[in-house]
Design a protein around this motif. Structure first.
Motif, mmCIF file in Angstrom:
data_model
loop_
_atom_site.group_PDB
_atom_site.id
_atom_site.type_symbol
_atom_site.label_atom_id
_atom_site.label_comp_id
_atom_site.label_asym_id
_atom_site.label_seq_id
_atom_site.Cartn_x
_atom_site.Cartn_y
_atom_site.Cartn_z
ATOM 1 N N VAL A 195 13.012 50.891 13.263
ATOM 2 C CA VAL A 195 12.121 52.044 13.161
ATOM 3 C C VAL A 195 12.790 53.108 12.304
ATOM 4 C CG1 VAL A 195 10.905 53.878 14.398
ATOM 5 C CG2 VAL A 195 11.067 51.581 15.400
ATOM 6 N N SER A 196 12.043 53.667 11.364
ATOM 7 C CA SER A 196 12.527 54.780 10.548
ATOM 8 C C SER A 196 11.758 56.040 10.916
ATOM 9 C CB SER A 196 12.343 54.482 9.056
ATOM 10 O OG SER A 196 13.141 53.382 8.672
ATOM 11 N N VAL A 197 12.497 57.112 11.159
ATOM 12 C CA VAL A 197 11.912 58.409 11.513
ATOM 13 C C VAL A 197 12.050 59.328 10.314
ATOM 14 C CG1 VAL A 197 12.039 60.400 13.064
ATOM 15 C CG2 VAL A 197 12.468 58.085 13.950
ATOM 16 N N VAL A 198 10.959 59.923 9.879
ATOM 17 C CA VAL A 198 10.972 60.851 8.748
ATOM 18 C C VAL A 198 10.829 62.265 9.293
ATOM 19 C CG1 VAL A 198 9.828 61.559 6.617
ATOM 20 C CG2 VAL A 198 9.975 59.120 7.206
ATOM 21 N N GLY A 199 11.879 63.067 9.135
ATOM 22 C CA GLY A 199 11.854 64.446 9.608
ATOM 23 C C GLY A 199 12.835 64.674 10.739
ATOM 24 N N VAL B 64 17.344 52.306 14.772
ATOM 25 C CA VAL B 64 16.598 53.438 14.253
ATOM 26 C C VAL B 64 17.429 54.174 13.224
ATOM 27 C CG1 VAL B 64 17.394 54.972 16.115
ATOM 28 C CG2 VAL B 64 15.268 55.516 14.897
ATOM 29 N N HIS B 65 16.749 54.750 12.235
ATOM 30 C CA HIS B 65 17.424 55.603 11.266
ATOM 31 C C HIS B 65 16.515 56.788 10.980
ATOM 32 C CE1 HIS B 65 20.869 55.937 8.483
ATOM 33 N NE2 HIS B 65 20.047 56.697 7.779
ATOM 34 N N LEU B 66 17.116 57.967 10.876
ATOM 35 C CA LEU B 66 16.373 59.201 10.635
ATOM 36 C C LEU B 66 16.651 59.689 9.223
ATOM 37 C CD1 LEU B 66 15.949 62.167 13.072
ATOM 38 C CD2 LEU B 66 16.570 62.601 10.708
ATOM 39 N N THR C 161 11.690 48.980 6.224
ATOM 40 C CA THR C 161 11.704 49.131 7.674
ATOM 41 C C THR C 161 10.474 48.445 8.259
ATOM 42 O OG1 THR C 161 11.909 50.771 9.451
ATOM 43 C CG2 THR C 161 10.442 51.324 7.629
ATOM 44 N N ASP C 162 10.473 48.296 9.575
ATOM 45 C CA ASP C 162 9.321 47.687 10.237
ATOM 46 C C ASP C 162 8.282 48.722 10.651
ATOM 47 O OD1 ASP C 162 10.172 44.820 10.469
ATOM 48 O OD2 ASP C 162 11.855 45.757 11.502
ATOM 49 N N ILE C 163 8.736 49.892 11.090
ATOM 50 C CA ILE C 163 7.851 50.942 11.585
ATOM 51 C C ILE C 163 8.313 52.280 11.013
ATOM 52 C CG2 ILE C 163 6.999 52.187 13.632
ATOM 53 C CD1 ILE C 163 5.976 49.335 13.516
ATOM 54 N N ARG D 60 1.615 50.076 9.986
ATOM 55 C CA ARG D 60 2.909 50.259 10.635
ATOM 56 C C ARG D 60 3.429 51.697 10.472
ATOM 57 N NH1 ARG D 60 6.243 45.564 11.605
ATOM 58 N NH2 ARG D 60 4.885 43.756 11.815
ATOM 59 N N VAL D 61 2.528 52.592 10.146
ATOM 60 C CA VAL D 61 2.897 53.998 9.952
ATOM 61 C C VAL D 61 2.240 54.841 11.046
ATOM 62 C CG1 VAL D 61 2.766 55.993 8.411
ATOM 63 C CG2 VAL D 61 3.165 53.704 7.471
ATOM 64 N N ILE D 62 3.027 55.755 11.621
ATOM 65 C CA ILE D 62 2.582 56.614 12.724
ATOM 66 C C ILE D 62 2.909 58.059 12.359
ATOM 67 C CG2 ILE D 62 2.838 57.096 15.208
ATOM 68 C CD1 ILE D 62 4.438 54.329 15.246
#
Length: 438
Positions: free
Chosen positions: A10-14, A33-35, A160-162, A320-322
Protein backbone atom coordinates in the motif's frame (compact mmCIF):
# COMPACT_ATOMS: atom_id res chain seq x y z
CA UNK A 1 5.69 -2.75 15.39
CA UNK A 2 4.52 -5.78 13.42
CA UNK A 3 6.72 -7.37 10.80
CA UNK A 4 5.21 -7.15 7.32
CA UNK A 5 3.28 -10.32 6.54
CA UNK A 6 0.75 -9.33 3.90
CA UNK A 7 1.45 -10.14 0.24
CA UNK A 8 0.37 -6.77 -1.17
CA UNK A 9 1.79 -3.26 -0.87
CA UNK A 10 0.00 0.00 0.00
CA UNK A 11 1.26 3.48 -0.88
CA UNK A 12 0.02 6.49 1.08
CA UNK A 13 0.15 9.90 -0.60
CA UNK A 14 0.31 12.76 1.89
CA UNK A 15 2.05 13.04 5.24
CA UNK A 16 -0.42 14.98 7.34
CA UNK A 17 -2.28 13.66 10.37
CA UNK A 18 -4.43 11.29 8.34
CA UNK A 19 -1.59 9.99 6.20
CA UNK A 20 0.64 9.29 9.17
CA UNK A 21 -2.12 7.56 11.15
CA UNK A 22 -2.92 5.47 8.08
CA UNK A 23 0.69 4.46 7.46
CA UNK A 24 1.30 3.64 11.12
CA UNK A 25 -1.90 1.64 11.35
CA UNK A 26 -1.07 -0.38 8.24
CA UNK A 27 2.49 -1.02 9.38
CA UNK A 28 1.23 -2.28 12.73
CA UNK A 29 -1.22 -4.55 10.90
CA UNK A 30 1.65 -6.19 9.03
CA UNK A 31 0.96 -4.48 5.69
CA UNK A 32 3.98 -3.37 3.61
CA UNK A 33 3.47 0.38 3.32
CA UNK A 34 5.31 3.44 2.08
CA UNK A 35 4.35 7.09 2.55
CA UNK A 36 5.11 9.78 -0.03
CA UNK A 37 5.16 13.42 1.10
CA UNK A 38 5.54 16.35 -1.29
CA UNK A 39 7.38 18.57 1.19
CA UNK A 40 10.96 17.99 2.27
CA UNK A 41 9.94 17.32 5.86
CA UNK A 42 6.79 16.70 7.85
CA UNK A 43 5.06 19.97 8.72
CA UNK A 44 1.58 21.13 9.74
CA UNK A 45 0.14 24.57 9.21
CA UNK A 46 -2.66 26.00 11.32
CA UNK A 47 -3.14 26.14 15.05
CA UNK A 48 -5.13 24.22 17.61
CA UNK A 49 -7.56 21.43 16.77
CA UNK A 50 -10.13 19.54 18.77
CA UNK A 51 -9.92 15.77 19.10
CA UNK A 52 -13.27 14.44 20.27
CA UNK A 53 -14.07 11.22 22.15
CA UNK A 54 -14.59 9.25 18.93
CA UNK A 55 -11.19 10.33 17.60
CA UNK A 56 -9.52 9.54 20.92
CA UNK A 57 -11.07 6.07 20.89
CA UNK A 58 -9.66 5.56 17.39
CA UNK A 59 -6.21 6.65 18.61
CA UNK A 60 -6.47 4.18 21.48
CA UNK A 61 -7.25 1.34 19.07
CA UNK A 62 -4.35 2.36 16.84
CA UNK A 63 -2.00 2.36 19.85
CA UNK A 64 -1.33 6.10 19.50
CA UNK A 65 -3.21 7.56 22.44
CA UNK A 66 -0.63 7.58 25.24
CA UNK A 67 1.83 9.82 23.43
CA UNK A 68 -1.01 12.05 22.25
CA UNK A 69 -2.29 12.46 25.81
CA UNK A 70 1.13 13.70 26.99
CA UNK A 71 0.79 16.77 24.77
CA UNK A 72 -2.96 17.35 24.58
CA UNK A 73 -5.02 19.55 26.86
CA UNK A 74 -7.75 17.32 28.26
CA UNK A 75 -10.34 19.14 30.39
CA UNK A 76 -10.76 17.70 33.85
CA UNK A 77 -14.56 17.67 33.72
CA UNK A 78 -15.00 16.49 30.13
CA UNK A 79 -16.14 19.90 28.89
CA UNK A 80 -16.60 20.41 25.16
CA UNK A 81 -17.83 24.02 25.10
CA UNK A 82 -19.80 26.47 27.10
CA UNK A 83 -22.18 28.32 24.80
CA UNK A 84 -22.66 32.07 25.22
CA UNK A 85 -24.00 35.08 23.36
CA UNK A 86 -21.17 37.11 21.85
CA UNK A 87 -23.02 40.34 21.14
CA UNK A 88 -23.12 42.86 23.98
CA UNK A 89 -21.03 42.88 27.12
CA UNK A 90 -22.68 40.29 29.35
CA UNK A 91 -21.80 37.16 27.28
CA UNK A 92 -25.04 35.55 28.36
CA UNK A 93 -24.57 31.89 29.28
CA UNK A 94 -26.80 29.50 27.34
CA UNK A 95 -25.62 25.97 28.12
CA UNK A 96 -22.60 23.71 28.26
CA UNK A 97 -21.88 20.43 26.53
CA UNK A 98 -20.05 17.65 28.34
CA UNK A 99 -18.60 14.48 26.86
CA UNK A 100 -19.41 11.13 28.44
CA UNK A 101 -15.80 10.00 28.23
CA UNK A 102 -12.34 11.40 27.58
CA UNK A 103 -13.43 15.02 27.17
CA UNK A 104 -12.86 16.97 23.98
CA UNK A 105 -9.07 17.21 23.97
CA UNK A 106 -7.29 20.03 22.19
CA UNK A 107 -3.79 20.05 20.77
CA UNK A 108 -1.68 22.10 18.38
CA UNK A 109 -1.57 20.47 14.96
CA UNK A 110 2.22 20.49 14.93
CA UNK A 111 2.38 18.74 18.31
CA UNK A 112 0.04 15.99 17.15
CA UNK A 113 2.05 15.55 13.97
CA UNK A 114 5.25 15.23 16.00
CA UNK A 115 3.78 12.47 18.15
CA UNK A 116 2.91 10.54 15.00
CA UNK A 117 6.20 11.07 13.17
CA UNK A 118 8.04 9.30 15.96
CA UNK A 119 5.90 6.19 15.44
CA UNK A 120 6.66 5.63 11.75
CA UNK A 121 10.04 4.12 10.77
CA UNK A 122 12.03 6.58 8.65
CA UNK A 123 12.69 4.03 5.94
CA UNK A 124 8.95 3.94 5.17
CA UNK A 125 8.87 7.60 4.09
CA UNK A 126 10.02 9.45 0.97
CA UNK A 127 10.05 13.26 0.93
CA UNK A 128 10.00 15.68 -1.98
CA UNK A 129 7.59 13.45 -3.89
CA UNK A 130 4.94 15.65 -5.49
CA UNK A 131 2.42 13.49 -7.33
CA UNK A 132 1.94 14.21 -11.03
CA UNK A 133 -0.41 11.41 -12.06
CA UNK A 134 -1.61 7.92 -11.24
CA UNK A 135 -1.61 5.21 -13.88
CA UNK A 136 -3.97 2.26 -13.57
CA UNK A 137 -4.71 -0.48 -16.13
CA UNK A 138 -7.15 1.17 -18.54
CA UNK A 139 -9.52 -1.78 -18.69
CA UNK A 140 -11.30 -2.09 -15.35
CA UNK A 141 -11.70 -5.84 -15.90
CA UNK A 142 -7.93 -6.14 -16.24
CA UNK A 143 -7.04 -4.42 -12.97
CA UNK A 144 -7.17 -7.51 -10.79
CA UNK A 145 -3.62 -8.35 -9.81
CA UNK A 146 -2.13 -5.45 -11.78
CA UNK A 147 0.04 -2.74 -10.28
CA UNK A 148 -0.75 0.95 -10.01
CA UNK A 149 2.04 3.32 -11.01
CA UNK A 150 2.63 6.62 -9.23
CA UNK A 151 4.37 9.25 -11.36
CA UNK A 152 6.08 12.06 -9.46
CA UNK A 153 7.12 15.47 -10.75
CA UNK A 154 10.81 14.71 -10.13
CA UNK A 155 10.56 12.06 -12.84
CA UNK A 156 10.54 9.07 -10.52
CA UNK A 157 7.87 6.36 -10.44
CA UNK A 158 6.67 3.81 -7.92
CA UNK A 159 4.60 0.70 -8.45
CA UNK A 160 2.18 -0.49 -5.81
CA UNK A 161 -0.95 -2.56 -5.29
CA UNK A 162 -3.10 0.05 -3.51
CA UNK A 163 -2.94 3.87 -3.34
CA UNK A 164 -4.53 5.81 -0.49
CA UNK A 165 -4.75 9.56 -1.10
CA UNK A 166 -4.41 11.45 2.18
CA UNK A 167 -3.40 14.64 0.40
CA UNK A 168 -5.96 17.04 1.81
CA UNK A 169 -8.93 18.96 0.52
CA UNK A 170 -6.95 20.09 -2.58
CA UNK A 171 -6.23 16.40 -3.28
CA UNK A 172 -4.48 15.45 -6.48
CA UNK A 173 -5.38 11.79 -5.92
CA UNK A 174 -9.10 12.68 -6.01
CA UNK A 175 -8.67 13.27 -9.74
CA UNK A 176 -8.06 9.53 -10.17
CA UNK A 177 -11.63 8.74 -9.12
CA UNK A 178 -14.29 8.01 -11.73
CA UNK A 179 -16.89 10.82 -11.97
CA UNK A 180 -19.42 8.30 -13.30
CA UNK A 181 -19.19 6.47 -9.96
CA UNK A 182 -18.10 9.15 -7.50
CA UNK A 183 -19.99 12.12 -8.91
CA UNK A 184 -18.98 15.56 -10.20
CA UNK A 185 -16.67 16.31 -7.25
CA UNK A 186 -14.26 13.60 -8.42
CA UNK A 187 -11.70 16.05 -9.76
CA UNK A 188 -8.21 17.00 -8.65
CA UNK A 189 -7.50 20.23 -6.82
CA UNK A 190 -9.98 22.89 -5.78
CA UNK A 191 -12.10 23.50 -8.89
CA UNK A 192 -15.18 21.72 -7.54
CA UNK A 193 -14.86 22.80 -3.92
CA UNK A 194 -17.63 25.05 -2.62
CA UNK A 195 -17.02 28.11 -0.46
CA UNK A 196 -19.21 28.01 2.62
CA UNK A 197 -19.35 31.80 2.69
CA UNK A 198 -17.36 31.85 5.92
CA UNK A 199 -14.01 33.49 6.63
CA UNK A 200 -12.07 32.33 9.68
CA UNK A 201 -9.51 34.41 11.56
CA UNK A 202 -7.16 32.25 13.64
CA UNK A 203 -4.56 32.93 16.27
CA UNK A 204 -2.70 31.55 19.27
CA UNK A 205 -2.39 33.78 22.34
CA UNK A 206 -0.01 33.15 25.28
CA UNK A 207 -2.16 32.56 28.35
CA UNK A 208 -0.77 35.41 30.42
CA UNK A 209 -1.30 37.90 27.62
CA UNK A 210 -4.82 36.57 27.15
CA UNK A 211 -5.64 36.86 30.86
CA UNK A 212 -4.26 40.39 31.02
CA UNK A 213 -6.23 41.45 27.94
CA UNK A 214 -9.56 40.17 29.24
CA UNK A 215 -8.77 41.04 32.84
CA UNK A 216 -10.03 39.91 36.23
CA UNK A 217 -11.47 36.54 37.08
CA UNK A 218 -13.15 36.19 33.68
CA UNK A 219 -9.77 36.38 31.98
CA UNK A 220 -8.54 33.45 34.06
CA UNK A 221 -11.79 31.56 33.60
CA UNK A 222 -11.92 31.95 29.83
CA UNK A 223 -8.26 30.92 29.55
CA UNK A 224 -9.00 27.47 30.94
CA UNK A 225 -12.64 26.78 29.94
CA UNK A 226 -13.50 26.27 26.26
CA UNK A 227 -16.07 28.80 25.06
CA UNK A 228 -18.17 29.36 21.97
CA UNK A 229 -19.65 32.85 21.56
CA UNK A 230 -22.64 32.97 19.21
CA UNK A 231 -24.11 35.82 17.16
CA UNK A 232 -25.82 36.67 13.91
CA UNK A 233 -23.58 35.65 11.01
CA UNK A 234 -20.57 35.47 13.36
CA UNK A 235 -19.16 33.24 16.08
CA UNK A 236 -15.94 33.03 18.04
CA UNK A 237 -14.40 30.03 19.80
CA UNK A 238 -11.57 29.76 22.29
CA UNK A 239 -9.92 26.76 23.90
CA UNK A 240 -6.62 26.07 25.67
CA UNK A 241 -3.76 24.17 24.01
CA UNK A 242 -0.14 23.33 24.85
CA UNK A 243 -0.94 22.25 28.37
CA UNK A 244 -3.05 25.34 28.96
CA UNK A 245 -0.16 27.74 28.29
CA UNK A 246 -1.72 29.04 25.07
CA UNK A 247 -5.28 29.97 24.11
CA UNK A 248 -6.39 29.09 20.59
CA UNK A 249 -8.88 31.54 19.12
CA UNK A 250 -10.85 31.32 15.89
CA UNK A 251 -13.31 34.01 14.82
CA UNK A 252 -15.79 33.29 12.03
CA UNK A 253 -17.72 35.76 9.85
CA UNK A 254 -20.15 34.56 7.17
CA UNK A 255 -21.31 36.38 4.06
CA UNK A 256 -25.07 35.75 3.89
CA UNK A 257 -25.82 38.46 1.33
CA UNK A 258 -27.27 35.81 -1.01
CA UNK A 259 -28.70 33.54 1.69
CA UNK A 260 -29.85 30.78 1.52
CA UNK A 261 -27.55 30.53 -1.50
CA UNK A 262 -23.86 30.28 -0.68
CA UNK A 263 -21.73 32.99 -2.32
CA UNK A 264 -18.72 32.38 -4.52
CA UNK A 265 -15.29 33.90 -4.20
CA UNK A 266 -14.30 36.27 -6.96
CA UNK A 267 -12.26 34.53 -9.69
CA UNK A 268 -8.65 34.35 -8.61
CA UNK A 269 -9.36 35.49 -5.05
CA UNK A 270 -6.98 33.78 -2.61
CA UNK A 271 -8.37 31.38 -0.05
CA UNK A 272 -5.90 32.66 2.54
CA UNK A 273 -5.35 36.38 2.88
CA UNK A 274 -3.39 38.65 5.14
CA UNK A 275 -5.56 41.28 6.76
CA UNK A 276 -5.32 43.98 9.41
CA UNK A 277 -6.38 43.97 13.06
CA UNK A 278 -8.69 46.89 12.26
CA UNK A 279 -10.48 44.99 9.50
CA UNK A 280 -10.88 41.93 11.71
CA UNK A 281 -12.27 43.96 14.61
CA UNK A 282 -14.68 45.73 12.26
CA UNK A 283 -16.25 42.37 11.47
CA UNK A 284 -17.18 42.05 15.16
CA UNK A 285 -18.50 45.55 15.79
CA UNK A 286 -21.06 45.49 18.58
CA UNK A 287 -19.62 42.42 20.27
CA UNK A 288 -18.61 42.30 23.93
CA UNK A 289 -15.45 44.09 25.03
CA UNK A 290 -14.00 40.85 26.43
CA UNK A 291 -14.16 39.24 23.01
CA UNK A 292 -12.79 42.31 21.25
CA UNK A 293 -9.91 42.38 23.73
CA UNK A 294 -9.18 38.74 22.90
CA UNK A 295 -9.12 39.54 19.19
CA UNK A 296 -6.78 42.49 19.76
CA UNK A 297 -4.17 39.94 20.89
CA UNK A 298 -3.98 38.56 17.34
CA UNK A 299 -1.24 40.87 16.07
CA UNK A 300 -0.96 39.71 12.46
CA UNK A 301 -4.30 38.21 11.49
CA UNK A 302 -4.94 36.27 8.34
CA UNK A 303 -8.28 34.99 7.17
CA UNK A 304 -9.14 31.63 5.65
CA UNK A 305 -12.03 30.93 3.28
CA UNK A 306 -13.66 27.70 4.48
CA UNK A 307 -14.53 25.29 1.68
CA UNK A 308 -15.94 21.81 1.38
CA UNK A 309 -16.42 19.05 -1.17
CA UNK A 310 -19.82 19.72 -2.71
CA UNK A 311 -21.66 17.64 -3.68
CA UNK A 312 -20.26 14.89 -1.45
CA UNK A 313 -18.43 12.08 -3.19
CA UNK A 314 -20.63 9.05 -3.78
CA UNK A 315 -17.61 6.74 -3.83
CA UNK A 316 -14.13 7.04 -2.36
CA UNK A 317 -12.71 4.24 -4.55
CA UNK A 318 -11.77 3.70 -8.17
CA UNK A 319 -10.06 0.44 -9.01
CA UNK A 320 -7.10 0.31 -6.63
CA UNK A 321 -7.11 4.00 -5.71
CA UNK A 322 -8.77 5.35 -2.54
CA UNK A 323 -9.19 8.83 -1.10
CA UNK A 324 -9.32 9.40 2.65
CA UNK A 325 -9.60 12.19 5.20
CA UNK A 326 -10.07 15.67 3.74
CA UNK A 327 -9.37 14.32 0.25
CA UNK A 328 -12.59 12.31 0.59
CA UNK A 329 -14.80 14.34 2.91
CA UNK A 330 -13.06 17.65 3.50
CA UNK A 331 -15.28 20.33 4.93
CA UNK A 332 -15.75 23.05 7.50
CA UNK A 333 -14.31 22.72 11.03
CA UNK A 334 -17.48 23.62 12.94
CA UNK A 335 -17.73 20.31 14.83
CA UNK A 336 -14.01 19.99 15.52
CA UNK A 337 -14.35 16.71 13.67
CA UNK A 338 -12.39 16.74 10.43
CA UNK A 339 -9.00 15.57 11.72
CA UNK A 340 -10.91 12.98 13.71
CA UNK A 341 -12.53 11.61 10.56
CA UNK A 342 -9.10 11.08 9.02
CA UNK A 343 -8.11 9.13 12.15
CA UNK A 344 -11.32 7.07 11.93
CA UNK A 345 -10.49 6.27 8.28
CA UNK A 346 -7.02 5.15 9.35
CA UNK A 347 -8.50 2.76 11.90
CA UNK A 348 -10.83 1.31 9.26
CA UNK A 349 -7.88 0.71 6.92
CA UNK A 350 -6.00 -0.94 9.79
CA UNK A 351 -8.88 -3.40 10.17
CA UNK A 352 -9.56 -3.85 6.45
CA UNK A 353 -6.06 -4.43 5.13
CA UNK A 354 -4.97 -6.28 8.26
CA UNK A 355 -7.98 -8.62 8.08
CA UNK A 356 -6.78 -12.25 8.04
CA UNK A 357 -8.86 -13.03 4.93
CA UNK A 358 -7.62 -10.11 2.81
CA UNK A 359 -4.71 -10.88 0.49
CA UNK A 360 -3.32 -9.95 -2.89
CA UNK A 361 -5.92 -12.02 -4.74
CA UNK A 362 -8.94 -10.30 -3.21
CA UNK A 363 -7.74 -6.94 -1.92
CA UNK A 364 -9.26 -4.97 -4.80
CA UNK A 365 -12.66 -6.56 -4.24
CA UNK A 366 -12.36 -5.82 -0.51
CA UNK A 367 -12.19 -2.08 -1.24
CA UNK A 368 -15.93 -2.10 -1.83
CA UNK A 369 -16.36 -2.18 1.94
CA UNK A 370 -15.05 1.41 2.08
CA UNK A 371 -17.98 2.73 0.09
CA UNK A 372 -20.43 0.59 2.02
CA UNK A 373 -19.22 1.64 5.47
CA UNK A 374 -17.06 4.77 5.44
CA UNK A 375 -18.81 6.86 2.76
CA UNK A 376 -22.04 7.24 4.80
CA UNK A 377 -20.10 8.15 7.94
CA UNK A 378 -17.63 10.58 6.36
CA UNK A 379 -20.27 12.37 4.32
CA UNK A 380 -22.68 12.68 7.25
CA UNK A 381 -20.02 14.32 9.41
CA UNK A 382 -19.05 16.69 6.59
CA UNK A 383 -22.64 17.78 5.90
CA UNK A 384 -23.50 18.23 9.58
CA UNK A 385 -20.34 20.26 10.14
CA UNK A 386 -21.55 22.81 7.61
CA UNK A 387 -25.04 22.72 9.11
CA UNK A 388 -23.92 23.44 12.68
CA UNK A 389 -21.91 26.45 11.53
CA UNK A 390 -25.22 27.95 10.45
CA UNK A 391 -26.79 27.00 13.79
CA UNK A 392 -24.07 28.90 15.67
CA UNK A 393 -24.91 32.01 13.65
CA UNK A 394 -28.72 31.85 14.04
CA UNK A 395 -29.13 30.85 10.37
CA UNK A 396 -30.14 27.24 11.01
CA UNK A 397 -33.68 25.88 11.28
CA UNK A 398 -33.94 27.01 14.94
CA UNK A 399 -33.00 30.60 14.12
CA UNK A 400 -32.34 32.64 17.27
CA UNK A 401 -34.74 30.66 19.50
CA UNK A 402 -32.23 30.46 22.35
CA UNK A 403 -34.12 27.86 24.38
CA UNK A 404 -34.37 25.38 21.53
CA UNK A 405 -30.89 26.29 20.35
CA UNK A 406 -29.39 25.54 23.76
CA UNK A 407 -31.04 22.11 23.87
CA UNK A 408 -29.85 21.31 20.35
CA UNK A 409 -26.25 22.26 21.12
CA UNK A 410 -26.18 19.92 24.12
CA UNK A 411 -27.72 16.93 22.32
CA UNK A 412 -26.45 17.03 18.74
CA UNK A 413 -23.03 15.43 19.33
CA UNK A 414 -24.15 11.90 20.22
CA UNK A 415 -23.97 10.59 16.64
CA UNK A 416 -20.42 11.92 16.32
CA UNK A 417 -18.83 11.09 19.65
CA UNK A 418 -20.47 7.76 20.42
CA UNK A 419 -19.65 6.11 17.12
CA UNK A 420 -19.36 2.36 17.69
CA UNK A 421 -16.08 1.04 16.30
CA UNK A 422 -16.92 -2.50 17.39
CA UNK A 423 -20.10 -2.31 15.31
CA UNK A 424 -18.10 -0.92 12.39
CA UNK A 425 -15.66 -3.82 12.67
CA UNK A 426 -18.58 -6.25 12.71
CA UNK A 427 -20.03 -4.58 9.60
CA UNK A 428 -16.67 -5.05 7.88
CA UNK A 429 -16.55 -8.74 8.82
CA UNK A 430 -20.10 -9.23 7.57
CA UNK A 431 -19.44 -7.36 4.33
CA UNK A 432 -16.34 -9.41 3.58
CA UNK A 433 -18.19 -12.66 4.33
CA UNK A 434 -21.13 -11.67 2.14
CA UNK A 435 -18.77 -10.96 -0.73
CA UNK A 436 -16.89 -14.23 -0.42
CA UNK A 437 -13.74 -12.75 1.11
CA UNK A 438 -13.98 -13.99 4.71
Amino acid sequence: MAAAKKDFHVSVVGGGIGGLCTAIGLHRAGVPVHLFESAHQFAEIGAGISIGPNSQNALIRLGLYDEFAKHAFIPSRNLYFQWRIGEGDDQRFLAETLCKEHGAASIHRAELLDTLVRRLPKELVSFGKRLERIEQPTDASDRQGKKVTLHFKDGSTHQTDIVIGCDGIHSHVRGALDPAKSGPSAVAGSDKLKWSGTWAYRGCIPRQRFEDAVGGEMGKFYARESQMFLGKDRHVLIFPIQGGDVVNIVAFRTDRSQWPKRPSLAPGEAWTQETTPEAMLADFEGWGKDILNMLKCVDKPSKWALHQIDPPLESYVNGRVIVSGDAAHGGTPHQGAMAGQAIEDALFFHHLFGHPSVNASNVQAALGSIDAIRVPRGNEVMVKSLEVGDVYEFAGPLGDDLERLSKDLVERWTYLWEYDFDAERAKLDDWLAQHGIA
